[in-house]
Design a protein around this motif. Structure first.
Motif, PDB file in Angstrom:
ATOM      1  N   LEU A   1       1.146   4.925   1.245  1.00  0.00           N
ATOM      2  CA  LEU A   1       0.656   5.965   2.141  1.00  0.00           C
ATOM      3  C   LEU A   1       1.383   7.269   1.814  1.00  0.00           C
ATOM      4  O   LEU A   1       2.524   7.246   1.344  1.00  0.00           O
TER       5      LEU A   1
ATOM      6  N   VAL B   1      -2.232  11.755   7.008  1.00  0.00           N
ATOM      7  CA  VAL B   1      -1.863  10.587   6.198  1.00  0.00           C
ATOM      8  C   VAL B   1      -3.000  10.220   5.253  1.00  0.00           C
ATOM      9  O   VAL B   1      -4.169  10.193   5.653  1.00  0.00           O
ATOM     10  N   PHE B   2      -2.640   9.937   3.999  1.00  0.00           N
ATOM     11  CA  PHE B   2      -3.603   9.494   2.993  1.00  0.00           C
ATOM     12  C   PHE B   2      -3.178   8.136   2.446  1.00  0.00           C
ATOM     13  O   PHE B   2      -1.978   7.851   2.317  1.00  0.00           O
ATOM     14  N   VAL B   3      -4.158   7.308   2.091  1.00  0.00           N
ATOM     15  CA  VAL B   3      -3.893   6.086   1.333  1.00  0.00           C
ATOM     16  C   VAL B   3      -4.084   6.447  -0.132  1.00  0.00           C
ATOM     17  O   VAL B   3      -5.199   6.726  -0.573  1.00  0.00           O
TER      18      VAL B   3
ATOM     19  N   GLU C   1      -0.306   9.400  12.351  1.00  0.00           N
ATOM     20  CA  GLU C   1      -1.316  10.391  12.714  1.00  0.00           C
ATOM     21  C   GLU C   1      -1.171  10.778  14.187  1.00  0.00           C
ATOM     22  O   GLU C   1      -1.331  11.955  14.541  1.00  0.00           O
TER      23      GLU C   1
ATOM     24  N   GLN D   1      -0.366   4.007   9.577  1.00  0.00           N
ATOM     25  CA  GLN D   1      -1.150   5.229   9.453  1.00  0.00           C
ATOM     26  C   GLN D   1      -1.531   5.768  10.828  1.00  0.00           C
ATOM     27  O   GLN D   1      -1.409   6.974  11.092  1.00  0.00           O
TER      28      GLN D   1
ATOM     29  N   TRP E   1      -6.924  12.141  -2.233  1.00  0.00           N
ATOM     30  CA  TRP E   1      -6.754  13.282  -1.325  1.00  0.00           C
ATOM     31  C   TRP E   1      -7.197  14.554  -2.031  1.00  0.00           C
ATOM     32  O   TRP E   1      -7.211  14.654  -3.253  1.00  0.00           O
TER      33      TRP E   1
ATOM     34  N   VAL F   1       0.850  -1.190   0.000  1.00  0.00           N
ATOM     35  CA  VAL F   1       0.000   0.000   0.000  1.00  0.00           C
ATOM     36  C   VAL F   1       0.885   1.240   0.000  1.00  0.00           C
ATOM     37  O   VAL F   1       1.950   1.266   0.648  1.00  0.00           O
TER      38      VAL F   1
ATOM     39  N   ALA G   1      -0.450  -1.415   6.967  1.00  0.00           N
ATOM     40  CA  ALA G   1      -0.858  -0.077   6.543  1.00  0.00           C
ATOM     41  C   ALA G   1      -1.662   0.651   7.623  1.00  0.00           C
ATOM     42  O   ALA G   1      -1.412   1.823   7.924  1.00  0.00           O
TER      43      ALA G   1
END
Length: 363
Positions: A182, A329-331, A323, A319, A276, A180, A315
């Protein structure tokens, strides 16, 4: 009749001003002391003891960088109090992506005529950046070079050394299909793309000392001069937990060109910009310049300062930890089989109501 007696001062170089600056910045430098360095200045070089810093079998990692034409914005608008953080950030963020803890920093400040007030503000901001990164400012060079720079101009360069225990460095070899992606939010434009920003400002007649069109509560210059975010302290614990497979610092070349740098052969990164919301400043720049999405993705950070590759199993915990450390944080995507590179794709709703688009960069 005796011949005229010349002095360095008459040639445009003030030894007294240089000495005054060294005296003024002494406490600033001392405040950056950390295990391994006493952060005193005045010698011909600075010492650092990796063992005192807690390392047993370290690999040293070095990086150097500048701030680019963002310096010109700082000069033209008397904003010298954060530009040093940009300088530190551009170096230490490059070290952390190797898994290395920044240990010590050296700066180079060059100008035509030394103005100690300005130089002290710049060095104070460098020292603040070092404190944010946890590294010691152990030395530097102030160069006064008449005729090399226009009145009031200066330039900066930074040099940083970090360390990582042997076998714990991040090389990208752990990245696997299914990982993933991030992303950590940026604090603004950071320190790349400013030649285009300044060209737009000149051509469009922006009033930088007035409230931004997209934010009436803040001056446009405040948005543009926002210092580069330093990610070291939030990332180090997660790196040392072994859960990060790779890190990419999003600098010049943007998402398109920086993410492939940490991928092994046979793996491809796919990023969805719908994951995002583009920051208002980035949307403003794109609209003002009618910049194509692919050009945005390889010129600006588009709101992303760092990209992490982690396993799907880790993931959520990574995350949550980031945070908790204060990061947004974005996936944003995933790793898949394919030619080594990065594809950034979006739709009409993602960026500036443009038609669906896709841009790919192969390493």
């Amino acid at each position: 009749m005796s011949e005229k007696s010349y002095s360095y001062e008459q040639a445009g170089v003030s030894i007294a001003a240089g000495n005054a600056l060294v005296k003024a910045i002494g406490p600033l430098v001392k405040a950056t002391a950390r295990p391994g360095a006493d952060a005193e200045i005045g010698g011909f070089g600075g010492f650092f003891d990796p063992r005192a810093a807690g390392f047993k079998d370290p690999l040293l990692v070095a990086a150097n960088d500048g701030v680019g034409t963002k310096v010109k914005l700082a000069i033209d608008h008397d904003r010298h109090d954060t530009i040093g953080q940009d300088l530190v950030a551009m170096c230490v963020n490059d070290l952390i992506v190797q898994g290395a803890e920044p240990l010590f920093f050296l700066d180079y400040f060059a100008t035509g005529k030394l103005e100690t007030g300005v130089a002290e503000r710049v060095v104070a901001s460098i020292a603040e950046g070092c404190k944010l990164a946890g590294c010691a400012l152990i030395g530097g060079e102030t160069a006064e070079m008449p005729g090399m720079y226009a009145a009031g101009d200066y330039d900066l360069a930074g040099f940083c050394v970090g360390a990582v225990e042997r076998g714990e460095q991040l090389t990208g070899d752990k990245v696997a299909s299914g990982d993933v992606l991030l992303a950590l939010a940026s604090s603004g434009v950071h320190s790349n793309g400013y030649s285009l920003v300044r060209r737009l400002a000149a051509d469009k007649g922006w009033k930088l000392d007035r409230p931004a069109l997209f934010d009436p509560e803040r001056l446009l210059i405040d948005h543009l001069i926002e210092p580069t975010r330093i990610y070291v302290k939030s990332l180090l614990p997660v790196i040392r937990s072994g859960r990060i497979h790779a890190l990419a610092h999003i600098t010049g070349g943007g998402l398109l060109e920086n993410v492939p740098r940490v991928l092994p052969e046979g793996l491809h990164a796919r990023i969805d910009v719908g994951a995002w919301e583009q920051p208002r400043l980035m949307a403003f720049l794109q609209a003002q310049g009618n910049i194509e999405p692919a050009e945005m993705a390889r010129t600006f950070n588009c709101g992303i300062g760092m990209v992490l590759a982690v396993s799907a199993e880790d993931a959520a915990s990574v995350q949550a930890d980031l945070e908790a450390a204060g990061e947004t944080v974005f996936v944003i995507g995933a790793i898949e089989p394919g030619a080594r590179g990065c594809t950034v794709q979006g739709s009409a709703e993602d960026w500036s109501a443009r038609e669906a688009w896709e841009a790919t960069h192969l390493a």
